[in-house]
Scaffold this motif. Sequence first.
Motif, PDB file in Angstrom:
ATOM      1  N   LYS A  95      25.996-124.741 -11.248  1.00 33.20           N
ATOM      2  CA  LYS A  95      24.876-125.683 -11.268  1.00 33.20           C
ATOM      3  C   LYS A  95      23.843-125.303 -10.221  1.00 33.20           C
ATOM      4  O   LYS A  95      22.638-125.295 -10.493  1.00 33.20           O
ATOM      5  CB  LYS A  95      25.368-127.106 -11.033  1.00 33.20           C
ATOM      6  N   LEU A 113      32.049-125.040 -10.897  1.00 30.38           N
ATOM      7  CA  LEU A 113      30.990-125.713 -11.644  1.00 30.38           C
ATOM      8  C   LEU A 113      29.813-126.056 -10.737  1.00 30.38           C
ATOM      9  O   LEU A 113      28.656-125.928 -11.139  1.00 30.38           O
ATOM     10  CB  LEU A 113      31.524-126.960 -12.334  1.00 30.38           C
ATOM     11  N   ASP A 114      30.102-126.461  -9.516  1.00 33.05           N
ATOM     12  CA  ASP A 114      29.030-126.742  -8.553  1.00 33.05           C
ATOM     13  C   ASP A 114      28.241-125.479  -8.218  1.00 33.05           C
ATOM     14  O   ASP A 114      27.022-125.515  -8.082  1.00 33.05           O
ATOM     15  CB  ASP A 114      29.599-127.351  -7.272  1.00 33.05           C
ATOM     16  N   MET A 151      40.494-131.913 -14.013  1.00 35.76           N
ATOM     17  CA  MET A 151      39.848-130.760 -13.464  1.00 35.76           C
ATOM     18  C   MET A 151      40.294-130.624 -12.004  1.00 35.76           C
ATOM     19  O   MET A 151      40.244-131.579 -11.236  1.00 35.76           O
ATOM     20  CB  MET A 151      38.328-130.933 -13.564  1.00 35.76           C
ATOM     21  N   ASN A 152      40.702-129.409 -11.625  1.00 37.58           N
ATOM     22  CA  ASN A 152      41.158-129.220 -10.254  1.00 37.58           C
ATOM     23  C   ASN A 152      39.996-128.874  -9.317  1.00 37.58           C
ATOM     24  O   ASN A 152      38.865-128.690  -9.733  1.00 37.58           O
ATOM     25  CB  ASN A 152      42.271-128.165 -10.181  1.00 37.58           C
ATOM     26  N   THR A 153      40.298-128.787  -8.048  1.00 39.49           N
ATOM     27  CA  THR A 153      39.269-128.547  -7.026  1.00 39.49           C
ATOM     28  C   THR A 153      38.561-127.214  -7.225  1.00 39.49           C
ATOM     29  O   THR A 153      37.341-127.117  -7.058  1.00 39.49           O
ATOM     30  CB  THR A 153      39.896-128.604  -5.614  1.00 39.49           C
ATOM     31  N   ASN A 154      39.301-126.168  -7.597  1.00 41.45           N
ATOM     32  CA  ASN A 154      38.692-124.853  -7.820  1.00 41.45           C
ATOM     33  C   ASN A 154      37.694-124.893  -8.977  1.00 41.45           C
ATOM     34  O   ASN A 154      36.619-124.284  -8.903  1.00 41.45           O
ATOM     35  CB  ASN A 154      39.752-123.787  -8.083  1.00 41.45           C
ATOM     36  N   GLU A 155      38.056-125.580 -10.048  1.00 43.11           N
ATOM     37  CA  GLU A 155      37.145-125.700 -11.195  1.00 43.11           C
ATOM     38  C   GLU A 155      35.884-126.475 -10.815  1.00 43.11           C
ATOM     39  O   GLU A 155      34.782-126.103 -11.191  1.00 43.11           O
ATOM     40  CB  GLU A 155      37.855-126.379 -12.367  1.00 43.11           C
ATOM     41  N   THR A 156      36.061-127.546 -10.077  1.00 44.02           N
ATOM     42  CA  THR A 156      34.920-128.351  -9.634  1.00 44.02           C
ATOM     43  C   THR A 156      34.000-127.531  -8.737  1.00 44.02           C
ATOM     44  O   THR A 156      32.777-127.557  -8.895  1.00 44.02           O
ATOM     45  CB  THR A 156      35.401-129.610  -8.889  1.00 44.02           C
ATOM     46  N   THR A 157      34.573-126.771  -7.824  1.00 43.89           N
ATOM     47  CA  THR A 157      33.773-125.926  -6.934  1.00 43.89           C
ATOM     48  C   THR A 157      33.000-124.887  -7.733  1.00 43.89           C
ATOM     49  O   THR A 157      31.818-124.653  -7.493  1.00 43.89           O
ATOM     50  CB  THR A 157      34.678-125.231  -5.896  1.00 43.89           C
TER      51      THR A 157
END
Length: 70
Positions: free
Chosen positions: A13, A9-10, A1-7
């Motif tokens: 949430k 998802l955050d 998972m890349n940084t954009n996807e993680t951001t």
Amino acid sequence: MNTNETTRLDEIKSFYDLQYYQEIKPINSVPSRHLRSLARKIGIGKDVHVLDVACGTGEWLSACKELGAG
């Protein structure tokens, strides 16, 4: 998972935690008669495993647990 996807998802949430569920209180009482009846009708009982994805307040799972589901 890349940084954009993680951001992203955050962000999602955070939306659900801070806005969508803001007014929902945990249920401290017994499940409704309707949910108990539904659980019995579909055969929920001892040794039945229930997975409730997006269970909301947990009232449905409480009804299943009363009938012995794990």
